[in-house]
Structures are given as structure tokens and as C-alpha cells.
Design a protein around this motif. Sequence first.
Motif, mmCIF file in Angstrom:
data_model
loop_
_atom_site.group_PDB
_atom_site.id
_atom_site.type_symbol
_atom_site.label_atom_id
_atom_site.label_comp_id
_atom_site.label_asym_id
_atom_site.label_seq_id
_atom_site.Cartn_x
_atom_site.Cartn_y
_atom_site.Cartn_z
ATOM 1 N N UNK A 83 47.650 33.439 51.975
ATOM 2 C CA UNK A 83 49.029 33.590 51.520
ATOM 3 C C UNK A 83 49.386 32.553 50.464
ATOM 4 N N UNK A 84 48.936 31.338 50.649
ATOM 5 C CA UNK A 84 49.217 30.277 49.673
ATOM 6 C C UNK A 84 48.580 30.608 48.330
ATOM 7 N N UNK A 85 47.373 31.164 48.360
ATOM 8 C CA UNK A 85 46.711 31.525 47.105
ATOM 9 C C UNK A 85 47.481 32.631 46.390
ATOM 10 N N UNK A 86 48.139 33.521 47.146
ATOM 11 C CA UNK A 86 48.974 34.563 46.546
ATOM 12 C C UNK A 86 50.260 33.959 45.983
ATOM 13 N N UNK A 87 50.866 33.033 46.713
ATOM 14 C CA UNK A 87 52.088 32.383 46.230
ATOM 15 C C UNK A 87 51.821 31.624 44.932
ATOM 16 N N UNK A 88 50.608 31.085 44.817
ATOM 17 C CA UNK A 88 50.267 30.322 43.615
ATOM 18 C C UNK A 88 50.228 31.208 42.369
ATOM 19 N N UNK A 89 50.086 32.522 42.552
ATOM 20 C CA UNK A 89 50.028 33.443 41.415
ATOM 21 C C UNK A 89 51.410 33.806 40.880
ATOM 22 N N UNK A 90 52.455 33.501 41.635
ATOM 23 C CA UNK A 90 53.804 33.881 41.223
ATOM 24 C C UNK A 90 54.289 32.999 40.084
ATOM 25 N N UNK A 91 54.921 33.635 39.128
ATOM 26 C CA UNK A 91 55.478 32.933 37.977
ATOM 27 C C UNK A 91 56.858 33.484 37.674
ATOM 28 N N UNK A 92 57.558 32.858 36.752
ATOM 29 C CA UNK A 92 58.912 33.293 36.419
ATOM 30 C C UNK A 92 58.923 34.743 35.935
ATOM 31 N N UNK A 93 57.890 35.140 35.187
ATOM 32 C CA UNK A 93 57.834 36.515 34.696
ATOM 33 C C UNK A 93 57.060 37.437 35.633
ATOM 34 N N UNK A 94 56.602 36.906 36.735
ATOM 35 C CA UNK A 94 55.962 37.701 37.791
ATOM 36 C C UNK A 94 56.391 37.143 39.141
ATOM 37 N N UNK A 95 57.673 37.365 39.492
ATOM 38 C CA UNK A 95 58.237 36.709 40.670
ATOM 39 C C UNK A 95 57.871 37.344 41.998
ATOM 40 N N UNK A 96 57.271 38.536 41.971
ATOM 41 C CA UNK A 96 56.952 39.259 43.202
ATOM 42 C C UNK A 96 55.565 39.875 43.068
ATOM 43 N N UNK A 97 54.778 39.802 44.127
ATOM 44 C CA UNK A 97 53.517 40.531 44.173
ATOM 45 C C UNK A 97 53.269 40.971 45.608
#
Length: 266
Positions: free
Chosen positions: A48-62
Amino acid sequence: SRTWDERFRDAAMSEALDPETRSQAMLFAGSFSAGYREAFAPEEARTDVSMLAKLEADRPVCVRAFRRAGDANDVLRAKIYSRNGAIALSDCVPIFERMGLFVAFETGYPVKPSSKPVPDAPEAYWIHAHLMRRSDGRDIDIEETAAAFEDAFAAIWGGKAENDGFNALVFDAGLSWRQAALCRALCAYRHQTGLDPARLTQIEALRTNPELTRDLMGLFEARFDPDFEANRDGTMVTLGDSIEDALKAVASLDHDRVIRRLADLI
């Protein structure tokens, strides 16, 4: 025995994560609620942490689709990761339902890192865990559909794709969200004539006849894909004959009309 947080620190320092994500993961030590720790193992928290690390301002949800060992073949688990606060069920459930899924269970967990992993990070991230099944009760091939489901959800959430019944073709026919969008566009074009069945009937025809739907997509690619490498004319003839033969077994006259006219349009 070792505590959950100690086991998480061990998991976060494993070689499964790259050095940058590893250092970010340590910022989440002690950040998971009791409810989360009761529901998930430290190794799952590392993912889950590795997924949270992928979030950015222009990609706020995955989203991540998966299945636990021991889950039935009709089960699909999905976690939505958000850096823009909690996600309301009324926002995400309609997306799942129009993809042909039934949401049996959902729980949200706030995760507050000790320090911001990136300068513009929120005070708290959110992880929403969903347990779902196919509305029609059929099994889900998680290996075949997980990536297409994740991409489709991201496209719909980001406004790149409409949220309607054509998205169920991701599971029913194994299409990508772009192929589902193509089906939507072709059906909309045909519907403008006023001679074709209703939109819901068009969707039902494609969902009920997945092999024909895949053949339609193959026919479109053979005719229009500039990178198509096989024999273009030969493939089109083969698929056209396959569609014509398969239509003989379609019991519904409306479904026959929908698919036949889409083939003629292509």
C-alpha cells in the motif's frame, strides 16, 4: 513476539522496494490505525505504501486490483488510494456497478505519515478497501482483467471515459477501456440513424456476445490500425466470415441487428 509496527519496518526495508520508496515507507511507520492493522498484514501495508508513493498532484487517485489466497474465483478486491481526502461511496460505487460489479464491503482507512514523503503531500492519505463480485455471479479471471480494470477505473475517474454500461465489456469481453470507448462511439453513431435499437439494447448485445464483440474489435483494428502487421485484407475476410457464422447462433433479433450493423459500419 514482534509487534505489527516492527514487522512493518522489516517489510519496508526489504529489497522489494527501491531505495527512494524504502525511505518514504519508513515515514509511514506507526501511521496505520488499529482497524487497518487488524485487517491487513505488514507486508500488505508495504504494498500500500508503494502505491501511495505513486500519487501526485496530477494523479491524486489510483486503484489496485488483487485477490487474497483462499478467495473464491468470483471475488475481486480493490483498493483505492487517495491523496485528496476520503472518497465517498456515492462517487466510486456507480463506476464499479456499471462495470458489472457488486460491492459487498467497503472500509476506508486514513494514513498519516510522520513527515511528508513529498513537499506537497497531504496531512493524511486514504486507503479504501473494497470486496466485490460480478453482478451476474460469474468468475473473474484476475490475471487477465486486473490491469484492464485498473486502467478503466483511472480513465473513468479522470474523465477520459464515460461512466456507463459499455465499461462492463472490460470483464464481459476482455476489452480495454479504449476498446470499450470505441464500442460506445460506434453504437452512438449507429443510434443517430434512428433505425437501431436503444442504447441499453446495444450494450446488452455486446455484453451477451463477447466473442462477437472481440471479433468486431479485431475487424476495426485490421482495417484502421496503421501498425497492423498481419495480412490486412485476409484478416478482415476471416473475421467477417467468423462474425457472419457466429450471428447464426444469436437468438435475439435485436442483438443480431446491433452486431450486424456495427460490422457493416466498420
